[in-house]
Scaffold this motif. Structure first.
Motif, PDB file in Angstrom:
ATOM      1  N   LEU A  51       0.988  -1.040  -0.346  1.00 34.85           N
ATOM      2  CA  LEU A  51       0.472  -0.578  -0.123  1.00 34.85           C
ATOM      3  C   LEU A  51       0.463   1.083  -0.154  1.00 34.85           C
ATOM      4  O   LEU A  51       0.264   2.363  -0.313  1.00 34.85           O
ATOM      5  CB  LEU A  51      -0.886  -0.095   1.025  1.00 34.85           C
ATOM      6  CG  LEU A  51      -1.867   1.495   1.153  1.00 34.85           C
ATOM      7  CD1 LEU A  51      -3.163   1.403   0.393  1.00 34.85           C
ATOM      8  CD2 LEU A  51      -2.689   1.149   3.135  1.00 34.85           C
ATOM      9  N   ILE A  94      -6.647   9.559  -1.893  1.00 38.16           N
ATOM     10  CA  ILE A  94      -5.610   7.946  -2.270  1.00 38.16           C
ATOM     11  C   ILE A  94      -5.947   6.592  -1.515  1.00 38.16           C
ATOM     12  O   ILE A  94      -6.440   6.382  -0.403  1.00 38.16           O
ATOM     13  CB  ILE A  94      -4.662   8.466  -0.910  1.00 38.16           C
ATOM     14  CG1 ILE A  94      -3.895   9.794  -0.385  1.00 38.16           C
ATOM     15  CG2 ILE A  94      -3.497   7.151  -0.806  1.00 38.16           C
ATOM     16  CD1 ILE A  94      -3.571  10.605  -1.770  1.00 38.16           C
ATOM     17  N   THR A  95      -5.778   5.993  -2.343  1.00 35.56           N
ATOM     18  CA  THR A  95      -6.127   4.311  -2.639  1.00 35.56           C
ATOM     19  C   THR A  95      -4.887   3.612  -3.257  1.00 35.56           C
ATOM     20  O   THR A  95      -4.343   4.200  -3.592  1.00 35.56           O
ATOM     21  CB  THR A  95      -6.953   4.379  -3.873  1.00 35.56           C
ATOM     22  OG1 THR A  95      -8.026   2.780  -3.466  1.00 35.56           O
ATOM     23  CG2 THR A  95      -7.033   5.150  -5.110  1.00 35.56           C
ATOM     24  N   PHE A 133      -9.217   8.424   2.668  1.00 34.04           N
ATOM     25  CA  PHE A 133      -8.382   6.788   2.266  1.00 34.04           C
ATOM     26  C   PHE A 133      -8.763   6.448   2.323  1.00 34.04           C
ATOM     27  O   PHE A 133      -9.301   5.649   2.827  1.00 34.04           O
ATOM     28  CB  PHE A 133      -7.070   6.956   3.161  1.00 34.04           C
ATOM     29  CG  PHE A 133      -5.824   8.826   3.861  1.00 34.04           C
ATOM     30  CD1 PHE A 133      -4.468   8.629   2.569  1.00 34.04           C
ATOM     31  CD2 PHE A 133      -6.189   9.765   4.184  1.00 34.04           C
ATOM     32  CE1 PHE A 133      -4.041   9.750   3.036  1.00 34.04           C
ATOM     33  CE2 PHE A 133      -5.664  10.782   4.334  1.00 34.04           C
ATOM     34  CZ  PHE A 133      -4.152  10.681   3.483  1.00 34.04           C
ATOM     35  N   HIS A 134      -8.514   4.895   1.153  1.00 35.80           N
ATOM     36  CA  HIS A 134      -9.172   3.993   0.592  1.00 35.80           C
ATOM     37  C   HIS A 134      -7.810   2.617   0.987  1.00 35.80           C
ATOM     38  O   HIS A 134      -6.470   2.893  -0.015  1.00 35.80           O
ATOM     39  CB  HIS A 134      -9.339   4.062  -0.245  1.00 35.80           C
ATOM     40  CG  HIS A 134     -10.118   2.939  -0.964  1.00 35.80           C
ATOM     41  ND1 HIS A 134     -10.591   2.060  -2.284  1.00 35.80           N
ATOM     42  CD2 HIS A 134     -10.696   1.617  -0.443  1.00 35.80           C
ATOM     43  CE1 HIS A 134     -10.751   0.654  -2.231  1.00 35.80           C
ATOM     44  NE2 HIS A 134     -10.982   0.521  -1.156  1.00 35.80           N
ATOM     45  N   THR A 135      -8.168   2.508   2.622  1.00 33.89           N
ATOM     46  CA  THR A 135      -6.692   1.496   2.587  1.00 33.89           C
ATOM     47  C   THR A 135      -6.665   0.095   2.180  1.00 33.89           C
ATOM     48  O   THR A 135      -7.691  -0.316   1.536  1.00 33.89           O
ATOM     49  CB  THR A 135      -5.889   1.419   4.381  1.00 33.89           C
ATOM     50  OG1 THR A 135      -7.590   1.276   4.885  1.00 33.89           O
ATOM     51  CG2 THR A 135      -6.746   2.926   4.735  1.00 33.89           C
ATOM     52  N   THR A 136      -5.624  -0.617   3.414  1.00 37.85           N
ATOM     53  CA  THR A 136      -5.999  -2.475   2.976  1.00 37.85           C
ATOM     54  C   THR A 136      -7.271  -2.807   3.602  1.00 37.85           C
ATOM     55  O   THR A 136      -8.276  -2.175   4.687  1.00 37.85           O
ATOM     56  CB  THR A 136      -4.586  -2.840   3.065  1.00 37.85           C
ATOM     57  OG1 THR A 136      -3.969  -2.488   4.227  1.00 37.85           O
ATOM     58  CG2 THR A 136      -4.099  -2.804   1.876  1.00 37.85           C
ATOM     59  N   ARG A 169      -7.656  -3.000   7.809  1.00 41.23           N
ATOM     60  CA  ARG A 169      -6.253  -2.077   8.093  1.00 41.23           C
ATOM     61  C   ARG A 169      -7.070  -0.757   7.774  1.00 41.23           C
ATOM     62  O   ARG A 169      -5.936   0.153   8.917  1.00 41.23           O
ATOM     63  CB  ARG A 169      -5.348  -1.867   7.756  1.00 41.23           C
ATOM     64  CG  ARG A 169      -5.114  -3.299   7.429  1.00 41.23           C
ATOM     65  CD  ARG A 169      -4.984  -4.343   8.393  1.00 41.23           C
ATOM     66  NE  ARG A 169      -5.219  -5.732   7.706  1.00 41.23           N
ATOM     67  CZ  ARG A 169      -5.596  -6.762   8.389  1.00 41.23           C
ATOM     68  NH1 ARG A 169      -5.779  -6.681   9.861  1.00 41.23           N
ATOM     69  NH2 ARG A 169      -5.286  -8.284   7.988  1.00 41.23           N
TER      70      ARG A 169
END
Lengths: 382, 95, 290
Positions: free
Chosen positions: A98, A233-234, C77-80, C83
């Motif tokens: 990421l 943010i991706t 924010f597009h995370t995992t 998480r």
């Protein structure tokens, strides 16, 4: 309560502590970690030191959370680090990806121990070198550094932060239990003599800003959350605006962005060191603690009349391909020395392109490689 | 509007009126706004939008009391109401 | 509410258009999916709360609900997968001025991310967690989740779910959350009020929003989109301050909605500053002479 971030002076320090001090000197103000032998001492030092410099330490619930937290804190504009060892490094892999995809500066320290699995928790190894390169899924470029002493880990931690800020990516410090737990003299210089880099900052209109539009060196400026840029943010494949776009063109462009910023700046990134290399006929390629072994072996071999030299890799990834290629044109052969059963060895083999013979002095992990074994190889193989 | 008991202050109550706006191409035709409009002012339109769904249309514009329920239940940001300058006295709407 | 004359021909913008990335609308959620409603409710709450939106960040994980971060016109924010909470923890600790809203789904927050939820609640990390609970994994096509009711069908429990689902408000309460509420996407005004309250409250706040997944959950459990909403209407029992241990989701007995927990205890940052950074606390005390 507050103390300086740079503790200028001469110390007798372990590698782990020197690493923490290097981070603070580099401007690190957030550490998210999880206890694991033999990296725990870095977290312990940071827990004491960070609040002294108005920073924040948190022990997360696992290494996955630790890695996620340092990405978050980096996007809040703060230089951030975590430290772990093999099993924790495995858990961090997805979020390292990421960090790569979202071009997030941060530093990850891996104090390597014997693996696989729980392996040898208290004994050193260098078995995670390929995991450092390819551990997260997908194709990408990464920067990994390998210090050979507590003094060097201090400086390389600063370098790691500077590179991560300059190129916007997670930078790995691939040390090992032996360096981490060894105490040696460490000189911490004056703060003003330490050169620090910060992420490129955006200019111009906030509403037109594109967080992934590369600047002159291929790296995009980076604002922080809360500054009014309405960032998105991706970890999905995204365009320069940061918006997810699921097509081949965008994937190709994004991949070019995250790989070329490294590939086009190799001269700035790659550091190597050498010992008696100029007239060497046989080149030992080594790094980290094994480079110290190799240096002793080179000295011993020279006494025996063997023209050996050492190429010490300070930067492991991106791999110093050119240096190996050039050497392959003029030397009689290579010996790779590392505490695994042949990881960097294969890279050397690849770059030498079959021009000269290559031998491995490897070890499964748990102890250092004795210089005698290297000398023995030099005598027998050439 | 029908009451079991006419409020004592009925002549002072002003019922707000609304104008419904529909962003047809955002609609995916779930029909929640139609189902939950307290005044049954909406219905599926016979037209298709760009994506091939039937968006709602206002069949009884005079009934809208600007309660915004269509606006807040819509998952698509496709419908909303704004207050009309005209208000109606409660007595007048009583049927 | 803005007043415009009835004669106006110009279509005004949707009242939430200033908070959504209109260039990305229509969103990916299926017809009848309730995530859009919960998302819209969250945006209305953000707008109505009066907080500084420039200092407000939305963090999501992976899954249908996780896509919310991609539609909000704030730092997002597009995370995992799983998480979002630890990522948000890092954001908050590095810049305590940020208001953090974690918007994600039940699978993301409570299966793969369950551990992070537990610990963020225990630490009383100052953030608002909104869980869209659609009772299954929608994005991947309707697999059983940690919230799927016992005996309900999914692609990975084709003859019915043998497991017992989580009681999410109970879990949040047990872990130390200082604000816990549950609504459905039909109880929008209450949901918006709760989210507003939670955003304005310091500490770890948790809101569960039940929401239909007609395409994947509904289809396999003989529920059309409107059936699910009618079920919410018929089976809802609004009971503020209900005992969290009674909050299992049981559509036979009825689903208890309301605000269950609203208490105060020091947040992680308050405790950390008190013990480790007292100088920071002193700086925040306004000087009497100035």
């Amino acid at each position: 309560m507050t103390k300086p971030a740079v503790l200028t002076g001469e110390y007798f320090m372990t590698g782990d502590v020197a690493c923490a001090e290097g981070a603070l000197a580099a401007g690190c103000r957030f550490f998210g970690g999880y206890p694991i032998t033999p990296a725990t001492e870095i977290a312990e030092r940071m827990a004491i030191r960070l609040p002294q410099v108005e920073g924040c330490f948190i022990q997360m619930e696992d290494e996955i959370g630790a890695m996620a937290a340092i990405l978050g804190s980096s996007w809040a504009g703060v230089k951030s680090m975590t430290a772990t060892s093999g099993p924790g490094f495995s858990l961090m892999m997805e979020n390292i990806g990421l960090g790569i995809c979202t071009e997030t500066p941060c530093v990850v320290v891996n104090v390597q121990r014997g693996g696989p699995s729980t392996g040898l928790p208290t004994q050193g190894a260098q078995g995670d070198m390929m995991q450092a390169r390819w551990g997260s899924h997908g194709h990408y470029e990464i920067i990994a550094l390998a210090p050979s002493s507590p003094q060097e880990i201090f400086y390389l931690t600063i370098t790691a932060f500077n590179l991560s800020e300059k190129y916007r990516l997670p930078v790995l410090i691939m040390t090992d239990e032996i360096i981490g737990h060894m105490s040696e003299k460490v000189i911490i210089p004056e703060a003003k003599s330490i050169k620090l880099a910060s992420r490129p900052r955006p200019k111009g209109r906030k509403d037109r800003f594109k967080p992934f539009a590369p600047g002159p060196n291929g790296v995009a400026p980076m604002p922080a959350a809360g500054e009014g840029y309405n960032l998105h943010i991706t970890g999905l494949t995204h365009d320069e605006k940061g918006y997810p776009v699921m097509d081949v063109e965008t994937q190709t462009e994004m991949m070019a962005r995250i790989t070329e910023k490294i590939q086009k700046n190799l001269d700035d990134i790659i550091q190597t060191d050498s010992y008696l290399l100029d007239d060497a006929e046989i080149v030992i390629v080594s790094y980290g603690v094994s480079a110290r072994t190799s240096m002793a072996a080179v000295a011993e071999a020279r006494k025996l009349g063997i023209k050996a030299g050492l190429l010490r890799l300070v930067t492991i990834w991106p791999f110093p391909e050119d240096q190996i290629r050039k050497l392959a044109d003029r030397v009689k052969g290579f010996v790779t020395v590392e505490i695994n059963l042949g990881q960097i060895h294969r890279e050397v083999e690849r770059c030498a392109g079959g021009k000269v013979p290559i031998f491995l002095v490897g070890h499964s992990g748990g102890t250092i490689i004795h210089p005698d074994e290297v000398v023995k190889m030099l005598k027998e193989a050439f | 509007m029908e009451f079991w008991r006419i409020p004592l202050d009925a002549d002072t109550i002003q019922v707000s009126r609304g104008i419904v706006h529909i962003l047809e191409d955002r609609c995916k035709g779930c029909g929640y706004c139609i189902e939950y409009c307290p005044k049954q002012a909406l219905e599926f339109s016979a037209n298709f939008n760009q994506k091939g769904y039937h968006p709602p249309c206002v069949i009884k514009p005079e009934e809208c009391v600007n309660c915004h329920y269509c606006e807040i239940i819509c998952p698509e940001f496709a419908i909303f109401s704004v207050e009309s300058l005209q208000t109606t006295e409660l007595k007048q709407v009583r049927t | 509410m803005q007043k415009i004359p009835m004669t106006s021909n110009k279509q005004p913008d949707h009242p939430l258009d200033d908070l959504i990335r209109t260039d990305r609308i229509p969103h990916i959620w299926c017809p009848g999916c309730g995530i859009g409603t919960v998302f819209s409710s969250c945006l209305a709450a953000l707008k109505g709360s009066g907080i500084d939106l420039q200092k407000t960040v939305m963090v999501s994980g992976i899954g249908c609900s996780g896509r919310a971060a991609g539609y909000v016109k704030l730092d997002s924010f597009h995370t995992t997968h799983g998480r979002a909470i630890p990522f948000a923890t890092g954001l908050k600790l590095a810049n305590p001025e940020l208001n953090i809203v974690v918007f994600s789904g039940d699978g993301d927050l409570f299966a793969i991310g369950g551990n992070h939820f537990i610990h963020a609640a225990r630490r009383n990390m100052d953030m608002t967690v909104i869980c869209v609970n659609n009772l299954n994994y929608g994005m991947t096509g309707g697999q059983v989740a940690a919230t799927t009711p016992h005996l309900a069908k999914s692609t990975t429990t084709p003859a019915g779910n043998p497991e017992t689902p989580f009681n999410l408000p109970l879990m949040a309460y047990a872990c130390g959350a200082t604000y816990v509420a549950r609504w459905t996407m039909l109880h929008i005004r209450d949901l918006t009020d709760s989210i507003t309250e939670a955003i304005c409250k310091k500490g770890f706040s948790f809101i569960e929003a039940l929401s239909p997944c007609p395409v994947n959950y509904g289809r396999r459990n003989k529920q059309k989109p409107l059936d699910m909403l009618k079920l919410y209407q018929e089976k809802a029992i609004i009971k503020n301050d209900a005992d969290p241990s009674t909050l299992d989701i049981d559509f036979e007995k009825g689903i208890i909605l309301g605000k269950f927990i609203d208490l105060d205890r020091p947040t992680f940052i308050e405790e950390y500053d008190k013990i480790y950074r007292p100088s920071r606390l002193q700086e925040n005390v306004p000087e009497l002479n100035s």
